[in-house]
Design an enzyme around this catalytic site. Structure first.
Site, PDB file in Angstrom:
ATOM      1  CE  LYS A  44      36.784  42.134  28.717  1.00 29.18           C
ATOM      2  NZ  LYS A  44      38.115  41.495  28.840  1.00 29.18           N
ATOM      3  NE  ARG A  61      34.017  33.093  35.153  1.00 25.29           N
ATOM      4  CZ  ARG A  61      35.115  33.873  35.054  1.00 25.29           C
ATOM      5  NH1 ARG A  61      34.990  35.197  34.972  1.00 25.29           N
ATOM      6  NH2 ARG A  61      36.301  33.349  35.024  1.00 25.29           N
ATOM      7  NE  ARG A 109      35.832  36.000  27.868  1.00 25.29           N
ATOM      8  CZ  ARG A 109      36.113  35.957  29.164  1.00 25.29           C
ATOM      9  NH1 ARG A 109      36.346  34.804  29.760  1.00 25.29           N
ATOM     10  NH2 ARG A 109      36.164  37.067  29.863  1.00 25.29           N
ATOM     11  CG  HIS A 131      33.949  41.391  33.502  1.00 24.30           C
ATOM     12  ND1 HIS A 131      35.000  40.836  34.200  1.00 24.30           N
ATOM     13  CD2 HIS A 131      32.991  41.668  34.426  1.00 24.30           C
ATOM     14  CE1 HIS A 131      34.696  40.818  35.495  1.00 24.30           C
ATOM     15  NE2 HIS A 131      33.476  41.318  35.658  1.00 24.30           N
TER      16      HIS A 131
HETATM   17  P1  ATP Z   1      36.913  38.733  33.116  1.00 22.30           P
HETATM   18  O1  ATP Z   1      37.395  39.104  34.503  1.00 22.30           O
HETATM   19  O2  ATP Z   1      37.134  39.832  32.083  1.00 22.30           O
HETATM   20  O3  ATP Z   1      35.530  38.182  33.114  1.00 22.30           O
HETATM   21  P2  ATP Z   1      38.273  36.267  33.354  1.00 22.30           P
HETATM   22  O4  ATP Z   1      37.733  36.238  34.750  1.00 22.30           O
HETATM   23  O5  ATP Z   1      37.989  35.113  32.447  1.00 22.30           O
HETATM   24  O6  ATP Z   1      37.807  37.548  32.581  1.00 22.30           O
HETATM   25  P3  ATP Z   1      40.741  37.300  34.423  1.00 22.30           P
HETATM   26  O7  ATP Z   1      41.868  36.423  34.798  1.00 22.30           O
HETATM   27  O8  ATP Z   1      39.923  37.925  35.495  1.00 22.30           O
HETATM   28  O9  ATP Z   1      39.835  36.510  33.388  1.00 22.30           O
HETATM   29  O10 ATP Z   1      41.345  38.458  33.507  1.00 22.30           O
HETATM   30  C1  ATP Z   1      40.646  39.670  33.283  1.00 22.30           C
HETATM   31  C2  ATP Z   1      40.827  40.071  31.845  1.00 22.30           C
HETATM   32  O11 ATP Z   1      42.221  40.362  31.633  1.00 22.30           O
HETATM   33  C3  ATP Z   1      40.501  38.988  30.818  1.00 22.30           C
HETATM   34  O12 ATP Z   1      39.135  38.982  30.451  1.00 22.30           O
HETATM   35  C4  ATP Z   1      41.368  39.387  29.667  1.00 22.30           C
HETATM   36  O13 ATP Z   1      40.777  40.454  28.934  1.00 22.30           O
HETATM   37  C5  ATP Z   1      42.607  39.949  30.340  1.00 22.30           C
HETATM   38  N1  ATP Z   1      43.660  38.921  30.479  1.00 22.30           N
HETATM   39  C6  ATP Z   1      43.705  37.913  31.370  1.00 22.30           C
HETATM   40  N2  ATP Z   1      44.817  37.170  31.230  1.00 22.30           N
HETATM   41  C7  ATP Z   1      45.510  37.738  30.216  1.00 22.30           C
HETATM   42  C8  ATP Z   1      46.765  37.445  29.583  1.00 22.30           C
HETATM   43  N3  ATP Z   1      47.518  36.413  29.970  1.00 22.30           N
HETATM   44  N4  ATP Z   1      47.161  38.238  28.563  1.00 22.30           N
HETATM   45  C9  ATP Z   1      46.413  39.293  28.158  1.00 22.30           C
HETATM   46  N5  ATP Z   1      45.230  39.651  28.707  1.00 22.30           N
HETATM   47  C10 ATP Z   1      44.759  38.879  29.728  1.00 22.30           C
HETATM   48 MG    MG Z   2      37.958  37.853  36.082  1.00 27.24          MG
END
Ligand code: ATP
Ligand code: MG
Length: 145
Positions: free
Chosen positions: A11, A87, A104, A117
């Site tokens: 990012k 992951r 992370r 991501h």
């Molecule tokens: P990514 O898709 O980025 O790999 P992830 O699959 O672990 O991450 P997701 O639930 O898909 O998590 O969320 C996508 C992105 O949105 C997260 O990486 C984070 O940057 C942001 N995000 C998720 N949940 C929250 C939250 N509760 N508050 C703020 N930002 C969030």
């Molecule tokens: Mg995700």
């Protein structure tokens, strides 16, 4: 043995912090191979489409602002169980819950600016890889899709 591909995005805040090399070192040490790579500053349209599944979430606007704030380093990783394996290296979405030694845990600045991501399933990885790369931009000796 299941050879998979997954999409990685370093990012913008992590690119700014100059930790691309540290992240690439970790994934290459974990037997993931970088088979395609590009630096892009996502447009508003691209970011909104890429993260469309989250469009109704309260954090969506912040996430989009973070993702368009500067260049990202986007790559395709290939290896055995690449999706889950990456992951695990990434750690939990919320860095407060990420296990020590994960990317992370070590490099996130916040829940939104959590460094990287990674695709969360094979359906997502196919969509996300096709979103950014053509087949001519991927270089694999192992596996032809
Ligand atoms: P990514 O898709 O980025 O790999 P992830 O699959 O672990 O991450 P997701 O639930 O898909 O998590 O969320 C996508 C992105 O949105 C997260 O990486 C984070 O940057 C942001 N995000 C998720 N949940 C929250 C939250 N509760 N508050 C703020 N930002 C969030
Ligand atoms: Mg995700």
């Amino acid at each position: 043995m299941t050879i998979e591909r997954t999409l990685s995005i370093i990012k913008p805040h992590a690119v700014e912090k100059k930790i691309i090399g540290k992240i690439f070192d970790r994934l290459e040490c974990a037997e993931l191979t970088i088979i395609g790579c590009k630096m892009l500053q996502l447009t508003l349209c691209q970011a909104r489409e890429f993260y469309a599944e989250h469009q109704d979430k309260i954090f969506f606007q912040n996430l989009i602002q973070c993702m368009i704030s500067g260049p990202s380093l986007i790559s395709v990783l290939e290896g055995e169980n690449a999706i889950q394996s990456y992951r695990q290296l990434m750690g939990a979405t919320n860095p407060i819950h990420a296990i020590s030694g994960t990317i992370r845990a070590d490099y996130a600045d916040s829940l939104t600016e959590n460094a990287i991501h990674g695709s969360d399933s094979s359906i997502s990885s196919t969509r996300e890889i096709n979103f950014f790369f053509s087949c001519y931009e991927l270089f694999s000796k192992k596996y032809q899709l």
